[in-house]
Motif scaffolding. Structure first.
Motif, mmCIF file in Angstrom:
data_model
loop_
_atom_site.group_PDB
_atom_site.id
_atom_site.type_symbol
_atom_site.label_atom_id
_atom_site.label_comp_id
_atom_site.label_asym_id
_atom_site.label_seq_id
_atom_site.Cartn_x
_atom_site.Cartn_y
_atom_site.Cartn_z
ATOM 1 N N ASN A 49 0.935 -1.319 0.016
ATOM 2 C CA ASN A 49 0.058 -0.127 0.119
ATOM 3 C C ASN A 49 0.924 1.266 -0.075
ATOM 4 O OD1 ASN A 49 -2.364 -1.526 -0.070
ATOM 5 N ND2 ASN A 49 -2.078 -1.602 2.416
ATOM 6 N N VAL A 50 1.984 1.011 0.116
ATOM 7 C CA VAL A 50 3.085 2.281 0.094
ATOM 8 C C VAL A 50 3.906 2.294 -1.067
ATOM 9 C CG1 VAL A 50 5.014 3.176 1.648
ATOM 10 C CG2 VAL A 50 2.955 2.082 2.650
ATOM 11 N N LEU A 59 1.200 6.810 1.442
ATOM 12 C CA LEU A 59 0.209 5.773 1.465
ATOM 13 C C LEU A 59 -0.763 6.101 0.123
ATOM 14 C CD1 LEU A 59 -1.552 3.577 2.907
ATOM 15 C CD2 LEU A 59 -2.600 5.284 4.165
ATOM 16 N N GLN A 60 -1.265 4.985 -0.392
ATOM 17 C CA GLN A 60 -2.107 4.954 -1.578
ATOM 18 C C GLN A 60 -3.413 4.505 -1.014
ATOM 19 O OE1 GLN A 60 -0.170 2.384 -4.294
ATOM 20 N NE2 GLN A 60 0.098 4.115 -5.641
ATOM 21 N N TYR A 61 -4.321 5.432 -0.627
ATOM 22 C CA TYR A 61 -5.640 5.478 -0.140
ATOM 23 C C TYR A 61 -6.715 6.182 -0.838
ATOM 24 C CZ TYR A 61 -9.140 5.232 3.597
ATOM 25 O OH TYR A 61 -10.237 5.126 4.466
ATOM 26 N N GLN A 62 -8.003 5.231 -1.333
ATOM 27 C CA GLN A 62 -8.878 6.104 -1.834
ATOM 28 C C GLN A 62 -8.498 6.718 -3.113
ATOM 29 O OE1 GLN A 62 -11.670 5.221 -1.237
ATOM 30 N NE2 GLN A 62 -11.706 4.380 0.997
ATOM 31 N N GLY A 63 -7.476 6.406 -3.785
ATOM 32 C CA GLY A 63 -7.061 7.259 -5.156
ATOM 33 C C GLY A 63 -6.198 8.398 -4.909
ATOM 34 N N LYS A 64 -5.762 8.436 -3.325
ATOM 35 C CA LYS A 64 -4.825 9.628 -3.162
ATOM 36 C C LYS A 64 -3.605 9.276 -2.728
ATOM 37 C CE LYS A 64 -7.944 12.709 -4.673
ATOM 38 N NZ LYS A 64 -7.772 13.389 -5.855
ATOM 39 N N GLU A 65 -2.586 10.153 -2.531
ATOM 40 C CA GLU A 65 -1.444 9.692 -1.694
ATOM 41 C C GLU A 65 -1.098 10.705 -0.632
ATOM 42 O OE1 GLU A 65 1.914 10.014 -4.507
ATOM 43 O OE2 GLU A 65 1.195 8.632 -5.775
ATOM 44 N N PRO A 74 -0.716 9.263 8.525
ATOM 45 C CA PRO A 74 -0.899 10.069 7.518
ATOM 46 C C PRO A 74 -0.644 11.416 7.855
ATOM 47 C CG PRO A 74 -2.960 9.043 7.794
ATOM 48 C CD PRO A 74 -1.986 8.573 9.022
ATOM 49 N N LYS A 75 -0.033 12.283 6.896
ATOM 50 C CA LYS A 75 0.038 13.769 7.120
ATOM 51 C C LYS A 75 -0.647 14.610 6.162
ATOM 52 C CE LYS A 75 4.308 15.165 8.181
ATOM 53 N NZ LYS A 75 5.709 15.613 8.249
ATOM 54 N N PHE A 76 -1.253 15.513 6.443
ATOM 55 C CA PHE A 76 -2.218 16.348 5.808
ATOM 56 C C PHE A 76 -1.497 17.620 5.325
ATOM 57 C CE2 PHE A 76 -4.591 12.909 7.840
ATOM 58 C CZ PHE A 76 -5.600 12.559 6.576
ATOM 59 N N PRO A 77 -1.902 17.973 3.822
ATOM 60 C CA PRO A 77 -1.481 19.492 3.432
ATOM 61 C C PRO A 77 -2.308 20.648 4.007
ATOM 62 C CG PRO A 77 -3.015 18.267 1.890
ATOM 63 C CD PRO A 77 -2.820 17.377 2.807
ATOM 64 N N GLY A 83 -8.039 17.374 -2.904
ATOM 65 C CA GLY A 83 -9.068 16.555 -2.470
ATOM 66 C C GLY A 83 -8.570 15.353 -1.497
ATOM 67 N N VAL A 84 -7.515 15.421 -0.672
ATOM 68 C CA VAL A 84 -6.925 14.234 -0.008
ATOM 69 C C VAL A 84 -7.893 14.311 1.322
ATOM 70 C CG1 VAL A 84 -4.601 14.334 -0.783
ATOM 71 C CG2 VAL A 84 -5.285 16.072 0.918
ATOM 72 N N TYR A 85 -8.328 15.464 1.858
ATOM 73 C CA TYR A 85 -9.379 15.502 2.881
ATOM 74 C C TYR A 85 -10.603 14.840 2.567
ATOM 75 C CZ TYR A 85 -6.139 18.624 5.525
ATOM 76 O OH TYR A 85 -5.160 19.060 5.943
ATOM 77 N N SER A 86 -11.249 15.404 1.383
ATOM 78 C CA SER A 86 -12.327 14.850 0.987
ATOM 79 C C SER A 86 -12.345 13.252 0.732
ATOM 80 C CB SER A 86 -13.074 15.470 -0.292
ATOM 81 O OG SER A 86 -12.879 16.924 -0.189
#
Length: 336
Positions: A49-50, A59-65, A74-77, A83-86
């Motif tokens: 998954n990485v 991490l590749q998750y729900q079509g996002k990295e 996970p770290k967020f921008p 669309g990583v939050y959504s």
């Protein structure tokens, strides 16, 4: 939403989710958010998954990295431009806003969200663990631990629901009256009643209550019931449960009487007023050669609805056009 944390506003940008979802309470949003984050961390422990790029792991998750820290969190921008939050939190509706900070975020409701400089407020907080440069001995200049918490210390007029005094005020062979303390205006109250009949599957009935003094009729004699009260508002819910047994079958006061409707309107009920040992109708006693009420003496008002699905009653009392108040108790004393 009220934000007083200047360092947060400098370190992150304020934006809202563009995904429409059913409005949830603060604690429901927090639970779902933390479950998602923990699941993402578990998925990051699986190499399939990485991906690695430029010395960083994603991490590749729900079509996002999602950029991972040293603990696979996970770290967020700073914003949701990609669309990583959504993608990660589709259950977060437009009534919520993110404040990005140090790879994590604060999640606040637009209406009652609050962040104060003393760390109090009304929000959901996620901050992934972080650390500075490494010393020769393997230690780090600084380290901060993972933070996942829900803060409700300052939510304005809102407070987390707390149920107290939940009990059966009266139990008969076919009914029960449920009471509890501290009705809060604006909170929602739901009742779940489960019948446990020997040899049969359990059946659960659901009710919506407006206040304490909730009566449930049409119960079976000599039967065990479990009742749950759930109180909710925008912050979360509280619930209390207890069990009771109905009494054995018996002949009640009104079972053998012809119930005359004394009311006008869509509620049909028999009305009787009891003084000393006498129970009389509110009118028409002379024709029946029954005694009339004695003036200036207390009486007990007895109301028997004709329909069996009436759970709550109240009485508005007026004397000579002057309101005496509204009464909710099953046994209300009136001055006649």
């Amino acid at each position: 939403m009220k934000v007083k944390l200047l360092s947060v506003l400098i370190g992150g940008s304020l934006f809202s989710s563009g995904v429409f979802a059913t409005e949830s309470s603060l604690t429901e949003i927090a639970t779902k958010t933390f479950e998602t984050l923990n699941n993402m961390q578990s998925l990051a422990a699986q190499p399939s998954n990485v991906i690695e790029r430029d010395g960083k792991r994603y991490l590749q998750y729900q079509g996002k990295e999602y950029w991972l820290n040293h603990e696979n969190s996970p770290k967020f921008p700073l914003n949701d431009a990609n669309g990583v939050y959504s993608a990660a939190f589709p259950f977060v509706g437009p009534e919520w806003e993110y404040v990005a900070y140090n790879g994590g975020f604060y999640l606040l409701h637009r209406q009652f969200g609050v962040m104060n400089s003393d760390d109090s407020g009304c929000f959901v907080e996620y901050l992934p663990a972080a650390r500075g440069s490494q010393h020769d001995d393997g230690s780090y200049i600084w380290e901060s631990e993972l933070v996942q918490r829900t803060v409700t210390s300052d939510c304005g007029d809102l407070a987390m629901p707390i149920i107290s005094g939940f009990k059966a005020a009266s139990i008969s062979d076919t009914g029960v009256e449920l009471v509890w303390d501290d009705i809060v205006q604006g909170n929602n109250y739901k009742i779940e009643l489960t019948a446990h009949t020997p040899g049969e599957s359990s059946i659960t009935y659901n009710y919506t209550a407006d206040s304490s003094g909730f009566y449930i009729a049409a119960l079976e004699p000599s039967t065990q019931y479990e009742v749950k009260l759930v109180e909710c508002n925008q912050l979360g819910c509280d619930e209390k449960t207890f069990s009771f047994n109905t009494l054995s079958s018996r002949l009640s006061y009104n079972d053998s009487r012809k119930a005359v409707n004394h009311l006008v309107g869509n509620l049909s009920a028999n009305i009787a007023l009891a003084q000393t040992h006498t129970s009389v109708a509110p009118y028409g006693n002379d024709e029946l050669k029954h005694p009339n009420l004695v003036m200036n003496r207390e009486s007990l008002l007895l109301v028997t609805p004709k329909t069996r699905n009436v759970n709550q009653l109240w009485v508005d009392v007026e004397v000579d056009g002057v309101s005496m108040g509204r009464f909710f108790n099953a046994s209300t004393k009136c001055i006649t």
